[in-house]
Design a protein around this motif. Structure first.
Motif, mmCIF file in Angstrom:
data_model
loop_
_atom_site.group_PDB
_atom_site.id
_atom_site.type_symbol
_atom_site.label_atom_id
_atom_site.label_comp_id
_atom_site.label_asym_id
_atom_site.label_seq_id
_atom_site.Cartn_x
_atom_site.Cartn_y
_atom_site.Cartn_z
ATOM 1 N N ARG A 137 1.775 -23.048 -4.549
ATOM 2 C CA ARG A 137 1.406 -22.772 -5.935
ATOM 3 C C ARG A 137 0.896 -24.016 -6.655
ATOM 4 O O ARG A 137 0.694 -23.996 -7.829
ATOM 5 C CB ARG A 137 2.601 -22.179 -6.659
ATOM 6 C CG ARG A 137 3.076 -20.906 -5.979
ATOM 7 C CD ARG A 137 4.237 -20.323 -6.674
ATOM 8 N NE ARG A 137 3.799 -19.460 -7.763
ATOM 9 C CZ ARG A 137 4.617 -18.823 -8.570
ATOM 10 N NH1 ARG A 137 5.908 -18.955 -8.426
ATOM 11 N NH2 ARG A 137 4.165 -18.066 -9.530
ATOM 12 N N GLU A 166 -2.061 -26.818 -7.083
ATOM 13 C CA GLU A 166 -3.472 -27.064 -6.786
ATOM 14 C C GLU A 166 -3.922 -28.361 -7.446
ATOM 15 O O GLU A 166 -3.392 -28.754 -8.483
ATOM 16 C CB GLU A 166 -4.352 -25.890 -7.200
ATOM 17 C CG GLU A 166 -4.203 -25.440 -8.621
ATOM 18 C CD GLU A 166 -5.047 -24.207 -8.912
ATOM 19 O OE1 GLU A 166 -5.770 -24.246 -9.903
ATOM 20 O OE2 GLU A 166 -4.975 -23.225 -8.142
ATOM 21 N N LYS A 167 -4.916 -28.993 -6.812
ATOM 22 C CA LYS A 167 -5.358 -30.303 -7.282
ATOM 23 C C LYS A 167 -6.799 -30.201 -7.769
ATOM 24 O O LYS A 167 -7.630 -29.577 -7.108
ATOM 25 C CB LYS A 167 -5.271 -31.286 -6.112
ATOM 26 C CG LYS A 167 -5.179 -32.738 -6.555
ATOM 27 C CD LYS A 167 -5.225 -33.658 -5.368
ATOM 28 C CE LYS A 167 -3.873 -33.906 -4.751
ATOM 29 N NZ LYS A 167 -3.931 -34.908 -3.679
ATOM 30 N N HIS A 168 -7.067 -30.793 -8.907
ATOM 31 C CA HIS A 168 -8.439 -30.815 -9.432
ATOM 32 C C HIS A 168 -8.779 -32.207 -9.929
ATOM 33 O O HIS A 168 -7.927 -32.885 -10.502
ATOM 34 C CB HIS A 168 -8.584 -29.858 -10.621
ATOM 35 C CG HIS A 168 -8.399 -28.429 -10.270
ATOM 36 N ND1 HIS A 168 -9.357 -27.702 -9.599
ATOM 37 C CD2 HIS A 168 -7.364 -27.584 -10.496
ATOM 38 C CE1 HIS A 168 -8.914 -26.463 -9.424
ATOM 39 N NE2 HIS A 168 -7.706 -26.372 -9.960
ATOM 40 N N LYS A 215 0.681 -23.385 -10.520
ATOM 41 C CA LYS A 215 0.238 -22.056 -10.959
ATOM 42 C C LYS A 215 1.427 -21.122 -11.099
ATOM 43 O O LYS A 215 2.240 -20.990 -10.198
ATOM 44 C CB LYS A 215 -0.759 -21.482 -9.954
ATOM 45 C CG LYS A 215 -2.131 -22.085 -10.077
ATOM 46 C CD LYS A 215 -3.168 -21.259 -9.380
ATOM 47 C CE LYS A 215 -3.768 -20.278 -10.356
ATOM 48 N NZ LYS A 215 -4.933 -19.568 -9.805
#
Lengths: 198, 251
Positions: free
Chosen positions: B2, B4-6, B63
């Motif tokens: 759950r 996530e990398k941005h 998330k």
């Protein structure tokens, strides 16, 4: 579920407050209903009285119940410093330090191009008029340490150039009690920039 | 998983509750990602600096139901020289606004991200030049699929040297077709400058020697295109002009 009209109206009123959704509004409304009647009356009276009595100081723009406010009318406060802040609650924060004995000027916001807030929406014209009249020695810009606060500070520095007055900005850097290793690079860079001789 | 990398630019921050913020980030995948940065408006928050506007940073999001929450953040570039200069800040505000208004959540506009990154780096390292900002916006529109015709009439496809720019038609409209449409008038000099802006690098546009009237007309054309693209929702553009006027007054 459909509430009685008076209860629905109370919930709707609470929902108008910032950060209050329908669930919280319901909870607050039911809490009010459980309160003793004298307390509810006192609560309502306090709301109405605050709204009716509080006004904006014609000198500094701070919230006050007498015009000019107690700070502007205090003869013991130094007239040579004006500290420019964004909101009335920033005045309270600075007063808590017991370090500053000068005057204040509340802008009631900061320049925020993305939200369509420009210099004309802020209490800047009265600041210029005040500087012409009171001729202070120093303007301390104490806007928030974010992009909007920085833009406001830069704008003020620019328009105050013709006054030939000392314009300073609150120091930016490490918070008291924090560990250096947890500081981010932006804060550390600002702390290095603003270092002083000991 | 759950998490996530941005990696991306912070283009907007909206206060939420007592000390939280909803942050919009234009990511390297070319999408607009929104997340909640809890407590980021507190003075001692570990996220306060990383979610500042214009920052290029790496964000780790968790998330859950609704908007994701920020878990970790590392600043890659804070564009400090841009923040210290109010003309550059004016341009950067406008860049952030364009990203927020023109990029969708599932847009996948990676070329646009590279274009924005290139301009921000240019703004960081060089002086602010209004014509280069116009070049950036003109090329941005093209990268988003709104490249405008400047050589042939967008209606009859005949070569044209003057006419008007009608964005809804796709650019230049020749004098013969003009009766069917409206738009801003252009002559051969304006069209030549727009063509130059569409293909030159930012470093090259810094050095372009263009007379004041021509440059102002060109800026009006690009403003008009942006107004049309954003359906008149831009606010920061007006402030950039205010900053430029103040610069002229101080000079």
């Amino acid at each position: 579920m459909r509430y009685y009209d008076s209860l629905a109206r109370l919930i709707a009123q609470f929902q108008k407050l910032p950060g209050i959704g329908s669930k919280t509004a319901q909870r607050l409304a039911f809490y009010i209903l459980k309160m003793p009647e004298p307390e509810v009356r006192e609560f309502a009276a306090a709301l109405v009285e605050a709204r009716a009595k509080l006004l904006t100081c014609s000198v500094c723009g701070n919230m006050t119940d007498s015009d000019p406010c107690h700070i502007c009318s205090d003869p013991r406060r130094e007239r040579k410093y004006i500290c420019v802040v964004q909101e009335p609650r920033d005045v309270l924060a600075l007063e808590r330090t017991n370090e500053y004995r000068g005057q204040y000027h509340v802008l009631n916001g900061a320049i925020s191009p993305l939200d369509g807030i420009g210099p004309d929406e802020l209490n800047i014209k009265s600041l210029l008029a005040r500087i012409r009249q009171e001729k202070p020695e120093e303007i301390i810009v104490a806007t928030n340490p974010n992009v909007q606060g920085e833009a406001t500070a830069m704008y003020l520095a620019q328009i105050l150039k013709p006054f030939d007055i000392r314009v300073t900005r609150l120091a930016l850097g490490l918070p008291v009690g924090g560990d250096l290793e947890y500081a981010d690079e932006m804060t550390l860079a600002r702390a290095l920039e603003g270092r002083k001789k000991i | 998983m759950r998490l996530e990398k941005h990696t991306g630019f912070v283009v907007y921050g909206f206060p939420l509750g007592e000390a939280d913020q909803i942050v919009s980030c234009f990511t390297s995948e070319g999408n607009l990602v929104k997340f909640i940065a809890k407590g980021s408006r507190k003075i001692k928050s570990r996220f306060a600096a990383s979610v500042q506007l214009f920052n290029l940073a790496e964000f780790v999001l968790y998330k859950s139901k609704g908007l994701p929450y920020l878990r970790q953040a590392a600043i890659i570039d804070s564009f400090a020289p841009v923040r210290r200069d109010w003309q550059k800040s004016g341009a950067a505000f406008a860049v952030a606004e364009l990203c927020r208004l023109l990029i969708g959540e599932e847009a996948g506009e990676q070329a646009v991200f590279r274009h924005v990154l290139a301009y921000m780096l240019h703004l960081r390292d060089r002086d602010y030049v209004p014509l280069t900002f116009d070049a950036f916006r003109w090329q941005l529109a093209a990268a988003l699929g709104y490249g405008m015709q400047t050589e042939r009439c967008a209606i009859c496809r005949q070569a044209a040297r003057s006419g008007c720019m009608d964005w809804s038609q796709g650019g230049l409209v020749c004098p013969r077709c003009r009766s069917r449409t409206g738009g801003v008038g252009v002559d051969v000099r304006h069209l030549a400058l727009l063509r130059t802006l569409s293909r030159c690098s930012f470093a090259e546009s810094d050095k372009l020697a263009v007379n004041g009237n021509l440059q102002r007309h060109c800026a009006r054309l690009v403003d008009d295109l942006i107004f049309w693209l954003t359906e008149g929702k831009t606010k920061a553009q007006a402030f950039r002009k205010l900053f430029e006027e103040l610069r002229c007054r101080s000079e």
